[in-house]
Design an enzyme around this catalytic site. Structure first.
Site, PDB file in Angstrom:
ATOM      1  N   GLU A  55      -0.916   7.277  -8.013  1.00 52.45           N
ATOM      2  CA  GLU A  55      -0.655   6.878  -6.290  1.00 52.45           C
ATOM      3  C   GLU A  55       0.259   6.473  -6.485  1.00 52.45           C
ATOM      4  O   GLU A  55       0.868   5.360  -5.782  1.00 52.45           O
ATOM      5  CB  GLU A  55      -1.265   7.722  -5.784  1.00 52.45           C
ATOM      6  CG  GLU A  55      -1.101   7.428  -3.955  1.00 52.45           C
ATOM      7  CD  GLU A  55      -1.403   6.128  -3.190  1.00 52.45           C
ATOM      8  OE1 GLU A  55      -1.403   6.533  -2.211  1.00 52.45           O
ATOM      9  OE2 GLU A  55      -1.298   4.867  -3.877  1.00 52.45           O
TER      10      GLU A  55
ATOM     11  N   ASP B  69      -7.400   8.357   1.913  1.00 52.03           N
ATOM     12  CA  ASP B  69      -7.047   6.495   1.528  1.00 52.03           C
ATOM     13  C   ASP B  69      -7.334   6.123   1.951  1.00 52.03           C
ATOM     14  O   ASP B  69      -6.925   5.235   3.256  1.00 52.03           O
ATOM     15  CB  ASP B  69      -5.518   7.434   1.480  1.00 52.03           C
ATOM     16  CG  ASP B  69      -4.809   6.112   0.686  1.00 52.03           C
ATOM     17  OD1 ASP B  69      -5.453   5.084   0.104  1.00 52.03           O
ATOM     18  OD2 ASP B  69      -3.157   6.110  -0.109  1.00 52.03           O
TER      19      ASP B  69
ATOM     20  N   ASP C  56      -9.463   0.577  -2.060  1.00 55.93           N
ATOM     21  CA  ASP C  56      -8.032   1.327  -2.559  1.00 55.93           C
ATOM     22  C   ASP C  56      -7.621   2.187  -4.076  1.00 55.93           C
ATOM     23  O   ASP C  56      -7.190   1.505  -4.651  1.00 55.93           O
ATOM     24  CB  ASP C  56      -6.911   0.687  -2.020  1.00 55.93           C
ATOM     25  CG  ASP C  56      -5.781   1.358  -2.116  1.00 55.93           C
ATOM     26  OD1 ASP C  56      -5.546   2.471  -1.885  1.00 55.93           O
ATOM     27  OD2 ASP C  56      -4.742   1.044  -1.193  1.00 55.93           O
TER      28      ASP C  56
ATOM     29  N   HIS D  49      -7.121   9.576  -4.433  1.00 56.02           N
ATOM     30  CA  HIS D  49      -6.056   9.067  -5.678  1.00 56.02           C
ATOM     31  C   HIS D  49      -7.148   8.676  -5.983  1.00 56.02           C
ATOM     32  O   HIS D  49      -7.755   7.318  -5.945  1.00 56.02           O
ATOM     33  CB  HIS D  49      -4.775   8.958  -5.456  1.00 56.02           C
ATOM     34  CG  HIS D  49      -5.056   7.203  -4.509  1.00 56.02           C
ATOM     35  ND1 HIS D  49      -5.154   5.766  -5.108  1.00 56.02           N
ATOM     36  CD2 HIS D  49      -4.875   6.827  -2.931  1.00 56.02           C
ATOM     37  CE1 HIS D  49      -4.992   5.146  -4.582  1.00 56.02           C
ATOM     38  NE2 HIS D  49      -5.440   5.470  -3.140  1.00 56.02           N
TER      39      HIS D  49
END
Length: 197
Positions: free
Chosen positions: A77, A106, A45, A34
């Protein structure tokens, strides 16, 4: 992408997709990450996952895979799987049936990492048991990538733990009836005792 929360303003979001030039177009493997981030965690992240799948795509540019590879960078996301939900929910049944598997990247570069392998029966990132269950037609095939990752990490002497796909883009594929797996290295805080061990 529509907002999952009515109190949030409607914002434009994007999914970015690229298919391999070779491979059977009737048998697609999705490799995803994402693009969006939690405030203050963007490099981890999930710029790390986005860079990981971009690197994989570049390494495979001169290889003709058996299956068509579809690299997707999902938007939204962190706001509730908006990009991946939108993607799977807007495919025709024929397009959906061509996707045989999803592999999710991820959070791939945590400094104090855990080697996390997605498992439909695994706990969430904070060690809580997940109550969501996936149908057997999704659960059993999702164990294929899980077991291959475990075999690899065992072969190089690396410990690993299982994480649920709930809260990752793999969840959207599982809920659409597509087996999914993936890797994540966890957040750099909030370690469970199992992760510390």
């Amino acid at each position: 992408l529509p907002s999952a929360c009515p109190s949030l303003p409607h914002r434009l979001g994007w999914n970015v997709s690229a298919d391999s030039t070779g491979g059977d177009q009737h048998h697609v493997v999705v490799v995803d990450a994402h693009l969006d981030a939690i405030y203050g965690e963007g490099m981890l992240d999930n710029a790390s996952g986005s860079a990981t799948i971009l690197d994989i795509a570049q390494m495979m540019k001169n290889i003709t895979p058996v299956n068509k590879l579809r690299f997707i960078w999902f938007g939204g996301e962190e706001l509730g799987l908006l990009g991946s939900d939108y993607y799977v929910n807007n495919l025709s049944s024929a397009q959906l049936n061509r996707i045989g598997y999803d592999l999710d990247a991820d959070v791939m570069a945590t400094p104090h990492y855990s080697i996390g392998v997605l498992d439909p029966a695994g706990p969430d990132l904070f060690g809580r048991r997940v109550t969501e269950t996936f149908p057997n037609k999704v659960y059993k095939p999702s164990q294929v990538s899980r077991d291959q990752f475990v075999q690899y990490f065992d072969s190089i002497g690396k410990n690993h733990i299982f994480f649920s796909p709930v809260g990752t883009d793999a969840q959207s594929f599982n809920e659409a009836g597509i087996p999914a797996g993936g890797l994540l290295t966890g957040q750099d805080c909030c370690k469970t005792q199992e992760e510390v061990d």
